[in-house]
Write an enzyme that holds these catalytic residues in place. Structure first.
Site, PDB file in Angstrom:
ATOM      1  N   GLU A  40      -7.014  -6.801 -13.367  1.00 31.18           N
ATOM      2  CA  GLU A  40      -5.633  -6.813 -12.884  1.00 31.18           C
ATOM      3  C   GLU A  40      -4.673  -6.243 -13.935  1.00 31.18           C
ATOM      4  O   GLU A  40      -3.709  -5.551 -13.591  1.00 31.18           O
ATOM      5  CB  GLU A  40      -5.219  -8.231 -12.493  1.00 31.18           C
ATOM      6  CG  GLU A  40      -5.851  -8.735 -11.212  1.00 31.18           C
ATOM      7  CD  GLU A  40      -5.515  -7.866 -10.014  1.00 31.18           C
ATOM      8  OE1 GLU A  40      -4.366  -7.391  -9.913  1.00 31.18           O
ATOM      9  OE2 GLU A  40      -6.405  -7.660  -9.171  1.00 31.18           O
ATOM     10  N   CYS A 195      -1.532   3.841   3.052  1.00 31.37           N
ATOM     11  CA  CYS A 195      -0.065   3.871   3.040  1.00 31.37           C
ATOM     12  C   CYS A 195       0.418   4.373   1.677  1.00 31.37           C
ATOM     13  O   CYS A 195       1.142   3.694   0.948  1.00 31.37           O
ATOM     14  CB  CYS A 195       0.483   2.475   3.333  1.00 31.37           C
ATOM     15  SG  CYS A 195       2.250   2.463   3.734  1.00 31.37           S
ATOM     16  N   CYS A 202      -1.350   7.498   8.451  1.00 30.36           N
ATOM     17  CA  CYS A 202      -0.896   6.544   9.469  1.00 30.36           C
ATOM     18  C   CYS A 202      -1.881   6.424  10.627  1.00 30.36           C
ATOM     19  O   CYS A 202      -1.980   5.361  11.253  1.00 30.36           O
ATOM     20  CB  CYS A 202       0.475   6.964   9.993  1.00 30.36           C
ATOM     21  SG  CYS A 202       1.786   6.909   8.744  1.00 30.36           S
ATOM     22  N   CYS A 205      -4.188   3.536   9.992  1.00 32.20           N
ATOM     23  CA  CYS A 205      -3.574   2.298   9.504  1.00 32.20           C
ATOM     24  C   CYS A 205      -3.823   1.146  10.478  1.00 32.20           C
ATOM     25  O   CYS A 205      -3.555   1.277  11.681  1.00 32.20           O
ATOM     26  CB  CYS A 205      -2.080   2.501   9.302  1.00 32.20           C
ATOM     27  SG  CYS A 205      -1.216   0.996   8.786  1.00 32.20           S
ATOM     28  N   CYS A 211       4.381  -1.107  12.883  1.00 29.52           N
ATOM     29  CA  CYS A 211       5.081  -0.532  11.727  1.00 29.52           C
ATOM     30  C   CYS A 211       6.428   0.062  12.152  1.00 29.52           C
ATOM     31  O   CYS A 211       6.481   0.995  12.962  1.00 29.52           O
ATOM     32  CB  CYS A 211       4.231   0.541  11.054  1.00 29.52           C
ATOM     33  SG  CYS A 211       5.057   1.340   9.647  1.00 29.52           S
TER      34      CYS A 211
END
Length: 381
Positions: A40, A195, A202, A205, A211
């Protein structure tokens, strides 16, 4: 936003992640907080594909928090060299030492305790707590901000405090009751793979049907870009001091640009450095005088090389390297924080990436089959 809407968003994302998301990354499929934490931190400012080899080398050398805590800082920075944002590496080791001393070597479980460790912010703490301990907490990194701004038509630049507060509230409302780890990873993967900032996919997605930006044909408009500001240019003269096959390195201050790394000596007194674009003879003469005064070296020749530019987040650094061949070596260059190293060893030290590339090109590249700096100009490394 209704509970039904948030449940639908999370459900679609979890279902997509299970079969289409990234599920085989080196730090996945474990509850051990240490590898999750290291990953991370690396991923805060780095793409996954770039981070993987660094992560693998780092974990091979520092397989647990105790090993990282007691390692020499030089070695930690050397294995981080090339990833940039070196405060991440220093904070990682500071946090490891805190875990050893304050938490008896055990990574804290509580979200608040995780967030108090050096270098761990709100979103990173939530990701670690979610992946390692199943905590129900919201994340909001750059990719997630983009996903939420588009999907829920959030206006304004996400870095503005008011917009960020709105995004945090939204992110917290969307976290599902179950499957938190899959949801978090799905949110990250959606922003990283579909995205995206440019050319979003798209058509693939999983939440396209709800959206707002897609429905309003505003995908390319959102989120609003950072307000444009003139990026300042800072200049410095870097001294490539060469004695036979050795080069001189100096450790940079612990804070500031490239803090704690080894680098080339610099001329920082603007009053003594000729303006960029002036005669090379003036720069060479200034460098020879400075080398004699600072180190007591006999500078036999000083040859200006091509300017190297490196872009940081808030400014561009314009480095003017000067190759200096020196004869007699004064003992002052043997003091702490200053060392002579063979060129090959110098390139393997904890160096900033543009300095390492500069030295590699000076030596003809790692394999010796590239032209040297004296044979080919180096631009925009």
């Amino acid at each position: 936003m209704s509970r039904h809407t948030s449940d639908d968003f999370a459900h679609r994302l979890v279902r997509w992640q299970a079969h289409a998301g990234r599920n085989d990354l080196p730090w996945q499929n474990t509850r051990d907080p240490y590898p999750i934490w290291v990953a991370e931190i690396m991923l805060q400012q780095t793409r996954v594909a770039t981070a993987i080899p660094y992560y693998q080398r780092f974990m091979a050398r520092f397989p647990d928090v105790a090993t990282l805590a007691c390692a020499p800082e030089d070695e930690v920075l050397r294995l981080w060299s090339g990833l940039g944002y070196y405060s991440r590496a220093r904070n990682l080791q500071h946090a490891a030492r805190e875990i050893v001393t304050r938490h008896a070597g055990r990574f804290p479980h509580a979200l608040a305790e995780i967030g108090r460790l050096p270098g761990i912010g709100r979103s990173t703490a939530a990701a670690i707590a979610g992946f390692a301990f199943g905590a129900r907490a919201a994340i909001l990194d750059g990719n997630v901000k983009r996903v939420l701004a588009r999907h829920f038509l959030i206006e304004g630049f996400p870095g503005e405090p008011a917009v960020e507060r709105q995004l945090w509230a939204l992110a917290e409302s969307l976290v599902p009751e179950r499957g938190v780890e899959t949801y978090i990873q799905g949110l990250m993967d959606l922003g990283a793979t579909l995205c995206t900032a440019r050319r979003p996919a798209c058509g693939r997605c999983p939440v396209r049907a709800t959206c707002g930006a897609y429905a309003a044909n505003r995908v390319t408009e959102l989120p609003a870009p950072r307000p444009r500001k003139r990026v300042p240019v800072r200049g410095t003269v870097m001294l490539v001091l060469r004695h036979g096959t050795d080069v001189l390195l100096e450790r940079r201050p612990a804070t500031g640009v490239w803090g704690g790394l080894w680098s080339l000596p610099e001329l920082t007194d603007a009053a003594d450095v000729p303006a960029a674009g002036g005669p090379e003879a003036d720069l060479a003469a200034t460098v020879k005088r400075a080398v004699a005064q600072r180190y007591g070296f006999d500078a036999r020749c000083a040859e200006p090389l091509a300017i190297v530019r490196h872009t940081f987040t808030h400014f561009t650094l314009e480095m003017r390297p000067v190759l200096v061949d020196v004869g007699r070596i004064d003992r002052r260059a043997g003091e702490p924080g200053v060392r002579w190293l063979p060129l090959g060893e110098a390139c393997a030290a904890a160096l900033p990436a543009p300095v390492k590339r500069l030295l590699l090109r000076l030596g003809g590249g790692a394999s010796g089959d590239q032209p040297s700096l004296l044979e080919e100009a180096v631009q925009d490394l």
